[in-house]
Design a protein around this motif. Structure first.
Motif, short mmCIF file in Angstrom:
data_model
loop_
_atom_site.label_atom_id
_atom_site.label_comp_id
_atom_site.label_asym_id
_atom_site.label_seq_id
_atom_site.Cartn_x
_atom_site.Cartn_y
_atom_site.Cartn_z
N CYS A 19 0.30 -1.07 0.03
CA CYS A 19 -0.25 0.08 0.21
C CYS A 19 0.76 0.80 -0.01
N LEU A 20 1.92 1.06 1.13
CA LEU A 20 2.64 2.48 0.90
C LEU A 20 3.16 2.66 -0.17
N GLU A 21 4.05 1.73 -0.32
CA GLU A 21 5.37 2.18 -1.73
C GLU A 21 4.15 2.22 -2.73
N LEU A 26 3.21 6.10 -6.42
CA LEU A 26 2.90 6.47 -8.07
C LEU A 26 1.87 8.03 -8.41
N THR A 27 2.06 8.74 -6.76
CA THR A 27 1.29 9.76 -6.27
C THR A 27 2.03 11.04 -7.06
N ILE A 96 -2.10 1.33 -5.58
CA ILE A 96 -2.80 3.17 -6.40
C ILE A 96 -1.97 2.15 -8.13
N THR A 97 -2.51 2.59 -8.42
CA THR A 97 -2.47 1.97 -9.91
C THR A 97 -2.53 2.96 -10.53
N ASP A 98 -2.91 4.34 -10.22
CA ASP A 98 -2.46 5.27 -11.41
C ASP A 98 -2.15 6.85 -11.03
N PRO A 99 -0.48 7.33 -11.92
CA PRO A 99 -0.11 8.30 -10.60
C PRO A 99 -0.70 9.39 -10.48
N SER A 103 -4.56 13.86 -7.50
CA SER A 103 -5.34 14.94 -8.33
C SER A 103 -6.65 15.04 -9.03
N ARG A 104 -7.14 14.05 -9.67
CA ARG A 104 -8.44 13.47 -10.30
C ARG A 104 -8.91 13.59 -8.95
#
Length: 161
Positions: A19-21, A26-27, A96-99, A103-104
């Motif tokens: 999760c954290l990685e 990817l953020t 997370i899979t979307d960088p 923001s979205r």
């Protein structure tokens, strides 16, 4: 405006690592910090969190001696918010899979929208990926959010407490 990502955890180290990685890797394009509430973990979670805290200045760890439960742990995280921070409540098993995920989601917090959530393969109703036919562009109005990963706008949180 900063978003505080609040993640309660209990003895779930290997899942929390993923999760954290994924969040750190990817953020993009959004200012954030992470607040982890360790609910008295008895596995390697405290050791891992101490190590990752040294590497990431935007990570705060709250360590409970005992497991106070998910809701109380989440409330402990919410108490750490600055008045102008949005609250992103996440489970420790999200990946997370979307960088552009943060923001979205933040981009949808406009007008009278006080909270947003994302879709998943495992969520119910409209938050289920299979039921959202135009992902990632479809937006649904709902009076119910499943909070495996969702954001509450700072002013909306201030109104409801």
């Amino acid at each position: 405006m900063t978003t505080a990502i609040i993640i309660p955890t209990f003895s779930n180290c290997q899942v929390l690592i993923r999760c954290l990685e994924s969040i750190f890797d990817l953020t993009r394009d959004a200012e954030y910090r992470i607040i982890i509430i360790d609910n008295g973990s008895t596995d390697d979670t405290p050791i891992y969190l101490e190590d990752v805290r040294k590497r990431h200045s935007n990570l705060t760890v709250i360590r409970n001696e005992t497991n106070v439960g998910f809701v109380k742990a989440t409330n402990l995280g919410l108490k750490q918010l600055n008045p102008d921070e949005h609250a992103c409540l996440c489970n420790d098993d999200i990946i997370i899979t979307d960088p552009m995920w943060l923001s979205r989601m933040l981009g949808d917090l406009q007008g009278d929208i006080g909270a947003v959530g994302c879709v998943s393969n495992y969520a119910g109703w409209l938050q289920n990926f299979a039921n959202s036919t135009s992902i990632p562009k479809t937006k649904h109005t709902s009076h119910l959010l499943i909070y495996f990963c969702g954001i509450i706008r700072a002013d909306a949180l201030a109104k409801v407490g």
